[in-house]
Structures are given as structure tokens and as C-alpha cells.
Design a protein around this motif. Structure first.
Motif, PDB file in Angstrom:
ATOM      1  N   MET A   1       0.848  -1.172   0.000  1.00  0.00           N
ATOM      2  CA  MET A   1       0.000   0.000   0.000  1.00  0.00           C
ATOM      3  C   MET A   1       0.898   1.241   0.000  1.00  0.00           C
ATOM      4  O   MET A   1       1.886   1.302   0.702  1.00  0.00           O
ATOM      5  N   LEU A   2       0.505   2.208  -0.793  1.00  0.00           N
ATOM      6  CA  LEU A   2       1.311   3.416  -0.930  1.00  0.00           C
ATOM      7  C   LEU A   2       1.187   4.301   0.317  1.00  0.00           C
ATOM      8  O   LEU A   2       0.116   4.451   0.883  1.00  0.00           O
ATOM      9  N   GLN A   3       2.305   4.878   0.714  1.00  0.00           N
ATOM     10  CA  GLN A   3       2.357   5.789   1.848  1.00  0.00           C
ATOM     11  C   GLN A   3       2.435   7.219   1.300  1.00  0.00           C
ATOM     12  O   GLN A   3       3.489   7.632   0.815  1.00  0.00           O
ATOM     13  N   TYR A   4       1.325   7.930   1.366  1.00  0.00           N
ATOM     14  CA  TYR A   4       1.271   9.291   0.821  1.00  0.00           C
ATOM     15  C   TYR A   4       1.720  10.305   1.858  1.00  0.00           C
ATOM     16  O   TYR A   4       1.497  10.148   3.051  1.00  0.00           O
ATOM     17  N   LYS A   5       2.362  11.374   1.374  1.00  0.00           N
ATOM     18  CA  LYS A   5       2.721  12.495   2.235  1.00  0.00           C
ATOM     19  C   LYS A   5       2.222  13.782   1.582  1.00  0.00           C
ATOM     20  O   LYS A   5       2.113  13.880   0.362  1.00  0.00           O
ATOM     21  N   HIS A   6       1.918  14.772   2.396  1.00  0.00           N
ATOM     22  CA  HIS A   6       1.433  16.061   1.911  1.00  0.00           C
ATOM     23  C   HIS A   6       2.599  16.822   1.277  1.00  0.00           C
ATOM     24  O   HIS A   6       3.688  16.896   1.845  1.00  0.00           O
ATOM     25  N   THR A   7       2.363  17.374   0.096  1.00  0.00           N
ATOM     26  CA  THR A   7       3.415  18.079  -0.639  1.00  0.00           C
ATOM     27  C   THR A   7       2.835  19.352  -1.256  1.00  0.00           C
ATOM     28  O   THR A   7       1.651  19.411  -1.573  1.00  0.00           O
ATOM     29  N   GLU A   8       3.685  20.348  -1.433  1.00  0.00           N
ATOM     30  CA  GLU A   8       3.299  21.602  -2.082  1.00  0.00           C
ATOM     31  C   GLU A   8       4.331  21.958  -3.131  1.00  0.00           C
ATOM     32  O   GLU A   8       5.506  21.619  -2.998  1.00  0.00           O
ATOM     33  N   SER A   9       3.876  22.645  -4.185  1.00  0.00           N
ATOM     34  CA  SER A   9       4.775  23.030  -5.257  1.00  0.00           C
ATOM     35  C   SER A   9       4.253  24.290  -5.931  1.00  0.00           C
ATOM     36  O   SER A   9       3.045  24.516  -5.976  1.00  0.00           O
ATOM     37  N   ARG A  10       5.146  25.073  -6.474  1.00  0.00           N
ATOM     38  CA  ARG A  10       4.729  26.245  -7.261  1.00  0.00           C
ATOM     39  C   ARG A  10       4.356  25.841  -8.687  1.00  0.00           C
ATOM     40  O   ARG A  10       3.630  26.550  -9.363  1.00  0.00           O
ATOM     41  N   ALA A  11       4.873  24.696  -9.147  1.00  0.00           N
ATOM     42  CA  ALA A  11       4.591  24.215 -10.502  1.00  0.00           C
ATOM     43  C   ALA A  11       3.480  23.161 -10.447  1.00  0.00           C
ATOM     44  O   ALA A  11       3.407  22.373  -9.504  1.00  0.00           O
ATOM     45  N   GLN A  12       2.628  23.142 -11.469  1.00  0.00           N
ATOM     46  CA  GLN A  12       1.554  22.160 -11.525  1.00  0.00           C
ATOM     47  C   GLN A  12       2.155  20.763 -11.701  1.00  0.00           C
ATOM     48  O   GLN A  12       2.896  20.513 -12.648  1.00  0.00           O
ATOM     49  N   PRO A  13       1.833  19.838 -10.797  1.00  0.00           N
ATOM     50  CA  PRO A  13       2.420  18.500 -10.876  1.00  0.00           C
ATOM     51  C   PRO A  13       1.663  17.592 -11.838  1.00  0.00           C
ATOM     52  O   PRO A  13       0.477  17.789 -12.098  1.00  0.00           O
ATOM     53  N   GLU A  14       2.362  16.595 -12.354  1.00  0.00           N
ATOM     54  CA  GLU A  14       1.716  15.550 -13.142  1.00  0.00           C
ATOM     55  C   GLU A  14       1.159  14.519 -12.169  1.00  0.00           C
ATOM     56  O   GLU A  14       1.659  14.371 -11.048  1.00  0.00           O
ATOM     57  N   THR A  15       0.142  13.775 -12.594  1.00  0.00           N
ATOM     58  CA  THR A  15      -0.455  12.761 -11.735  1.00  0.00           C
ATOM     59  C   THR A  15       0.540  11.645 -11.425  1.00  0.00           C
ATOM     60  O   THR A  15       0.624  11.175 -10.297  1.00  0.00           O
ATOM     61  N   THR A  16       1.279  11.217 -12.425  1.00  0.00           N
ATOM     62  CA  THR A  16       2.331  10.225 -12.216  1.00  0.00           C
ATOM     63  C   THR A  16       3.587  10.694 -12.940  1.00  0.00           C
ATOM     64  O   THR A  16       3.511  11.386 -13.952  1.00  0.00           O
ATOM     65  N   LEU A  17       4.723  10.289 -12.403  1.00  0.00           N
ATOM     66  CA  LEU A  17       5.992  10.695 -12.982  1.00  0.00           C
ATOM     67  C   LEU A  17       7.012   9.583 -12.747  1.00  0.00           C
ATOM     68  O   LEU A  17       7.268   9.212 -11.603  1.00  0.00           O
ATOM     69  N   PRO A  18       7.581   9.016 -13.828  1.00  0.00           N
ATOM     70  CA  PRO A  18       8.593   7.976 -13.626  1.00  0.00           C
ATOM     71  C   PRO A  18       9.873   8.568 -13.040  1.00  0.00           C
ATOM     72  O   PRO A  18      10.279   9.670 -13.398  1.00  0.00           O
ATOM     73  N   ILE A  19      10.457   7.836 -12.102  1.00  0.00           N
ATOM     74  CA  ILE A  19      11.741   8.228 -11.535  1.00  0.00           C
ATOM     75  C   ILE A  19      12.681   7.026 -11.654  1.00  0.00           C
ATOM     76  O   ILE A  19      12.353   6.052 -12.313  1.00  0.00           O
ATOM     77  N   THR A  20      13.805   7.059 -11.062  1.00  0.00           N
ATOM     78  CA  THR A  20      14.813   6.014 -11.230  1.00  0.00           C
ATOM     79  C   THR A  20      14.394   4.670 -10.643  1.00  0.00           C
ATOM     80  O   THR A  20      13.548   4.602  -9.761  1.00  0.00           O
ATOM     81  N   GLY A  21      15.024   3.617 -11.143  1.00  0.00           N
ATOM     82  CA  GLY A  21      14.839   2.282 -10.593  1.00  0.00           C
ATOM     83  C   GLY A  21      13.475   1.670 -10.812  1.00  0.00           C
ATOM     84  O   GLY A  21      13.042   0.834 -10.026  1.00  0.00           O
ATOM     85  N   GLY A  22      12.771   2.087 -11.863  1.00  0.00           N
ATOM     86  CA  GLY A  22      11.448   1.529 -12.143  1.00  0.00           C
ATOM     87  C   GLY A  22      10.365   2.034 -11.210  1.00  0.00           C
ATOM     88  O   GLY A  22       9.260   1.508 -11.198  1.00  0.00           O
ATOM     89  N   ARG A  23      10.671   3.050 -10.431  1.00  0.00           N
ATOM     90  CA  ARG A  23       9.698   3.622  -9.504  1.00  0.00           C
ATOM     91  C   ARG A  23       8.959   4.793 -10.150  1.00  0.00           C
ATOM     92  O   ARG A  23       9.396   5.324 -11.157  1.00  0.00           O
ATOM     93  N   HIS A  24       7.831   5.156  -9.553  1.00  0.00           N
ATOM     94  CA  HIS A  24       7.026   6.284 -10.029  1.00  0.00           C
ATOM     95  C   HIS A  24       6.582   7.129  -8.847  1.00  0.00           C
ATOM     96  O   HIS A  24       6.300   6.591  -7.775  1.00  0.00           O
ATOM     97  N   LEU A  25       6.509   8.436  -9.071  1.00  0.00           N
ATOM     98  CA  LEU A  25       5.826   9.311  -8.127  1.00  0.00           C
ATOM     99  C   LEU A  25       4.351   9.271  -8.499  1.00  0.00           C
ATOM    100  O   LEU A  25       3.990   9.440  -9.670  1.00  0.00           O
ATOM    101  N   VAL A  26       3.500   9.024  -7.536  1.00  0.00           N
ATOM    102  CA  VAL A  26       2.057   8.972  -7.746  1.00  0.00           C
ATOM    103  C   VAL A  26       1.450  10.078  -6.901  1.00  0.00           C
ATOM    104  O   VAL A  26       1.719  10.176  -5.701  1.00  0.00           O
ATOM    105  N   ARG A  27       0.633  10.919  -7.532  1.00  0.00           N
ATOM    106  CA  ARG A  27       0.053  12.067  -6.835  1.00  0.00           C
ATOM    107  C   ARG A  27      -1.463  12.018  -6.912  1.00  0.00           C
ATOM    108  O   ARG A  27      -2.026  11.627  -7.928  1.00  0.00           O
ATOM    109  N   LYS A  28      -2.103  12.430  -5.836  1.00  0.00           N
ATOM    110  CA  LYS A  28      -3.571  12.475  -5.799  1.00  0.00           C
ATOM    111  C   LYS A  28      -4.008  13.716  -5.038  1.00  0.00           C
ATOM    112  O   LYS A  28      -3.188  14.386  -4.397  1.00  0.00           O
TER     113      LYS A  28
END
Length: 89
Positions: A1-28
């Protein structure tokens, strides 16, 4: 199960974003909030929950999203047919 944390940004984020090692940032729960700095100038911040998903977690996330989207489409189709049957459309 994914462990979500609260995040803020000045730029509009994408819903998902691939990162290193076959992992993805998932945003909701992405939303744009108006803020005011200490000088009274207005600006916007993007506020959302973010988690890092490994390959298996991301595959499960994609499958659940697809199933939810399919069900939402079915609900809209059922409602549209109901409106047609009632003569509204």
C-alpha cells in the motif's frame, strides 16, 4: 500500500511521474490554492498527496485507476440511457 505524504509546489504536478529504478511518483488530491506572501502579494501553490511506488505498486495503481474509469463511464452511460428512457434526452 502506498504511503502518501502532503506536498506543495509552485509548478503544476503531473499525476504520475517515472523516476529512477522503475519507480514512479504517484500524486492524488491535486488542487490549486491561493496564498498571500508576507508583503501581501498573491500567488498560487499546488497542494497534493504524493507517494513513491515501486513497479508492482505502480502496476496495481494503474489497474485500479483503469477499473475506476471504466466504472465511471458505465455509470454515465446508465444515467444517459435512463434520461433517454424518461424522454428527457
Amino acid at each position: 500500500m502506498l504511503q502518501y505524504k502532503h506536498t506543495e509546489s509552485r509548478a503544476q504536478p503531473e499525476t504520475t511521474l517515472p523516476i529512477t529504478g522503475g519507480r514512479h511518483l504517484v500524486r492524488k488530491n491535486i488542487r490549486k490554492e491561493s496564498r498571500t506572501d508576507e508583503k501581501g502579494a498573491a500567488f498560487f501553490m499546488w497542494v497534493y498527496d504524493e507517494a513513491v511506488a515501486n513497479a508492482a505498486e505502480y502496476a496495481a495503481y494503474v489497474a485500479v485507476e483503469a477499473a475506476e474509469l471504466k466504472r465511471e463511464r458505465e455509470i454515465v452511460d446508465e444515467y444517459t440511457l435512463q434520461l433517454i428512457d424518461e424522454g428527457v434526452l
